[in-house]
Design a protein around this motif. Structure first.
Motif, mmCIF file in Angstrom:
data_model
loop_
_atom_site.group_PDB
_atom_site.id
_atom_site.type_symbol
_atom_site.label_atom_id
_atom_site.label_comp_id
_atom_site.label_asym_id
_atom_site.label_seq_id
_atom_site.Cartn_x
_atom_site.Cartn_y
_atom_site.Cartn_z
ATOM 1 N N LEU A 27 0.860 -1.320 -0.005
ATOM 2 C CA LEU A 27 0.007 -0.146 -0.184
ATOM 3 C C LEU A 27 0.773 1.258 -0.047
ATOM 4 O O LEU A 27 0.442 2.255 -0.584
ATOM 5 C CB LEU A 27 -0.895 -0.166 1.260
ATOM 6 C CG LEU A 27 -2.321 -0.880 1.193
ATOM 7 C CD1 LEU A 27 -3.036 -0.567 2.453
ATOM 8 C CD2 LEU A 27 -3.082 -0.023 0.021
ATOM 9 N N SER A 28 1.666 1.314 0.543
ATOM 10 C CA SER A 28 2.768 2.431 0.841
ATOM 11 C C SER A 28 3.473 2.933 -0.528
ATOM 12 O O SER A 28 3.574 4.083 -0.529
ATOM 13 C CB SER A 28 3.962 2.353 1.885
ATOM 14 O OG SER A 28 4.742 1.234 1.549
ATOM 15 N N MET B 186 -15.677 -6.268 0.105
ATOM 16 C CA MET B 186 -14.712 -5.822 0.976
ATOM 17 C C MET B 186 -14.334 -6.516 2.106
ATOM 18 O O MET B 186 -13.657 -6.071 2.964
ATOM 19 C CB MET B 186 -15.261 -4.383 1.572
ATOM 20 C CG MET B 186 -15.424 -3.082 0.524
ATOM 21 S SD MET B 186 -15.741 -1.849 1.199
ATOM 22 C CE MET B 186 -16.046 -0.731 -0.261
ATOM 23 N N SER B 187 -15.017 -7.728 2.169
ATOM 24 C CA SER B 187 -14.455 -8.583 3.205
ATOM 25 C C SER B 187 -13.309 -9.800 2.533
ATOM 26 O O SER B 187 -12.919 -10.600 3.215
ATOM 27 C CB SER B 187 -15.660 -9.251 3.690
ATOM 28 O OG SER B 187 -16.323 -10.283 2.480
ATOM 29 N N GLY B 188 -13.151 -9.509 1.346
ATOM 30 C CA GLY B 188 -12.189 -10.323 0.700
ATOM 31 C C GLY B 188 -13.009 -11.670 -0.300
ATOM 32 O O GLY B 188 -12.028 -12.172 -0.806
ATOM 33 N N GLU B 189 -13.991 -11.699 -0.156
ATOM 34 C CA GLU B 189 -14.850 -12.992 -0.911
ATOM 35 C C GLU B 189 -14.863 -12.554 -2.194
ATOM 36 O O GLU B 189 -14.832 -11.465 -3.010
ATOM 37 C CB GLU B 189 -16.279 -13.211 -0.301
ATOM 38 C CG GLU B 189 -16.165 -13.503 1.090
ATOM 39 C CD GLU B 189 -15.531 -14.871 1.589
ATOM 40 O OE1 GLU B 189 -15.705 -15.696 0.629
ATOM 41 O OE2 GLU B 189 -14.539 -15.027 2.313
ATOM 42 N N PRO B 190 -14.854 -13.496 -2.922
ATOM 43 C CA PRO B 190 -14.768 -13.515 -4.451
ATOM 44 C C PRO B 190 -15.844 -12.585 -4.955
ATOM 45 O O PRO B 190 -16.978 -12.682 -4.660
ATOM 46 C CB PRO B 190 -14.645 -14.872 -4.956
ATOM 47 C CG PRO B 190 -14.300 -15.714 -4.149
ATOM 48 C CD PRO B 190 -14.563 -14.840 -2.493
ATOM 49 N N SER C 76 -7.536 -5.695 4.593
ATOM 50 C CA SER C 76 -7.280 -5.510 6.307
ATOM 51 C C SER C 76 -7.697 -4.014 6.665
ATOM 52 O O SER C 76 -8.131 -3.890 7.785
ATOM 53 C CB SER C 76 -5.752 -6.024 6.530
ATOM 54 O OG SER C 76 -5.660 -5.652 7.894
ATOM 55 N N GLU C 77 -7.042 -3.087 5.976
ATOM 56 C CA GLU C 77 -7.256 -1.908 6.336
ATOM 57 C C GLU C 77 -8.811 -1.282 6.416
ATOM 58 O O GLU C 77 -9.199 -0.568 7.244
ATOM 59 C CB GLU C 77 -6.513 -0.880 5.630
ATOM 60 C CG GLU C 77 -4.998 -0.919 5.770
ATOM 61 C CD GLU C 77 -4.359 -0.376 7.128
ATOM 62 O OE1 GLU C 77 -5.072 0.206 7.883
ATOM 63 O OE2 GLU C 77 -3.482 -0.889 7.398
ATOM 64 N N ALA D 9 -10.512 -2.657 9.396
ATOM 65 C CA ALA D 9 -10.093 -2.023 10.445
ATOM 66 C C ALA D 9 -10.656 -0.632 10.632
ATOM 67 O O ALA D 9 -11.157 -0.336 11.731
ATOM 68 C CB ALA D 9 -8.465 -2.158 10.523
ATOM 69 N N ALA D 10 -10.730 -0.102 9.615
ATOM 70 C CA ALA D 10 -11.450 1.447 9.556
ATOM 71 C C ALA D 10 -12.690 1.254 10.058
ATOM 72 O O ALA D 10 -13.356 2.390 10.772
ATOM 73 C CB ALA D 10 -11.539 2.026 8.200
ATOM 74 N N ASN D 11 -13.492 0.184 9.952
ATOM 75 C CA ASN D 11 -14.978 0.171 10.443
ATOM 76 C C ASN D 11 -15.162 -0.742 11.440
ATOM 77 O O ASN D 11 -16.317 -1.182 11.805
ATOM 78 C CB ASN D 11 -15.967 -0.191 9.081
ATOM 79 C CG ASN D 11 -16.008 0.748 8.077
ATOM 80 O OD1 ASN D 11 -16.475 1.974 8.276
ATOM 81 N ND2 ASN D 11 -15.504 0.508 6.836
#
Length: 283
Positions: free
Chosen positions: A169-170, A251-255, A276-277, A280-282
């Motif tokens: 991400l960076s 947004m949970s990573g599911e296809p 992951s970010e 975490a934000a929510n």
């Protein structure tokens, strides 16, 4: 427009991709002729969700062209569905299992079009029994055609696209879109922006989800996320991303599938970190 597509743009002996490209080109030409020359501006779901006679005319043109070639195929266009997320979700539930379903956003980025901001597109996808097999996103302002066929790669200007190489991400340029729902989705989106902004190279918000996805596929963006999108916003761009070597999910990573409304798309390398970010934000 450079419509040179490699490999051969036929599936099952029928030129589905050629029809999609032709529809996008004709609609794009007509849309450009209407810049600054539309007469009717209405709101749909909210004051932030606009529609003009150009959206409706573009969809009518695409529907008629598709119907001429494939009269027995089903058609799902944004302007043929009642406004609001519930109606959009119901439309894809009702039609998602059709043998052949064309999924069309006739102007993705209507607000930009209305203001003369040159970042809007036409999105055309063809799904076979719920799986997208052709995706076309056309940017009339830049005359850029993004095309993908399942299993055959993704192309822009006839050249193969690959997602960007950023490893984290960076190092990443990420895009998002501001949802029309200002009660739940927008506050969540703003929390995510606040969490991500210090951790990425920079953030962008262009105002066309289909073009953002095309830019992920082309390696111009490392990733993209947005809330409350509909199948017509995502379907074509999702195939572009996947065929260019990227990753699509909710947004949970599911296809990704046609019913997904909260979407994340990346070059693959940063996907788990982005998800992951967002989580975490929510909380």
């Amino acid at each position: 427009m450079d419509t040179n597509l490699q490999p051969n743009s036929t599936i099952g002996g029928k030129s589905y991709t050629a029809v999609a490209i032709n529809c996008a080109a004709k609609a794009g030409e007509w849309i450009k002729s209407k810049i600054g020359n539309f007469t009717q501006l209405d709101t749909k779901y909210s004051m932030h969700d606009l529609v003009t006679e150009v959206d409706k005319g573009s969809e009518r043109m695409i529907r008629n062209l598709v119907g001429t070639h494939f009269p027995h195929h089903a058609f799902l266009g944004e302007e043929g569905v009642e406004p609001g997320p519930e109606a959009a979700a119901k439309a894809i539930r009702d039609m998602g299992d059709e043998e052949y379903l064309w999924i069309v956003d006739p102007v993705d980025g209507t607000t930009n079009f209305v203001h003369g901001f040159p970042f809007y597109s036409i999105s055309i996808a063809l799904a076979h029994r719920g799986q997208v097999i052709v995706g076309v996103v056309y940017d009339p302002s830049r005359d850029e055609l993004f095309v993908a066929e399942r299993g055959k790669g993704a192309y822009v200007h006839g050249r193969a696209m690959r997602v960007s190489p950023e490893p984290a991400l960076s190092h990443s340029l990420i895009a998002t879109g501001f949802p029309a729902d200002h009660h739940v989705a927008l506050p969540a989106n703003l929390r995510e922006i606040r969490a991500l902004a210090p951790k990425v190279r920079n953030l962008r918000s262009g105002g066309s989800a289909a073009l953002h996805l095309a830019y992920v596929a082309a390696g111009r963006l490392s990733g993209f996320w947005e809330h409350n999108l509909s199948a017509w916003d995502i379907a074509a761009g999702a195939l572009l991303v996947e065929e260019a070597g990227g990753r699509m999910s909710d947004m949970s990573g599911e296809p990704y599938h046609l019913g997904v409304r909260n979407v994340a798309a990346t070059n693959g390398s940063i996907h788990d970190e982005l998800i992951s970010e967002l989580r975490a934000a929510n909380g």
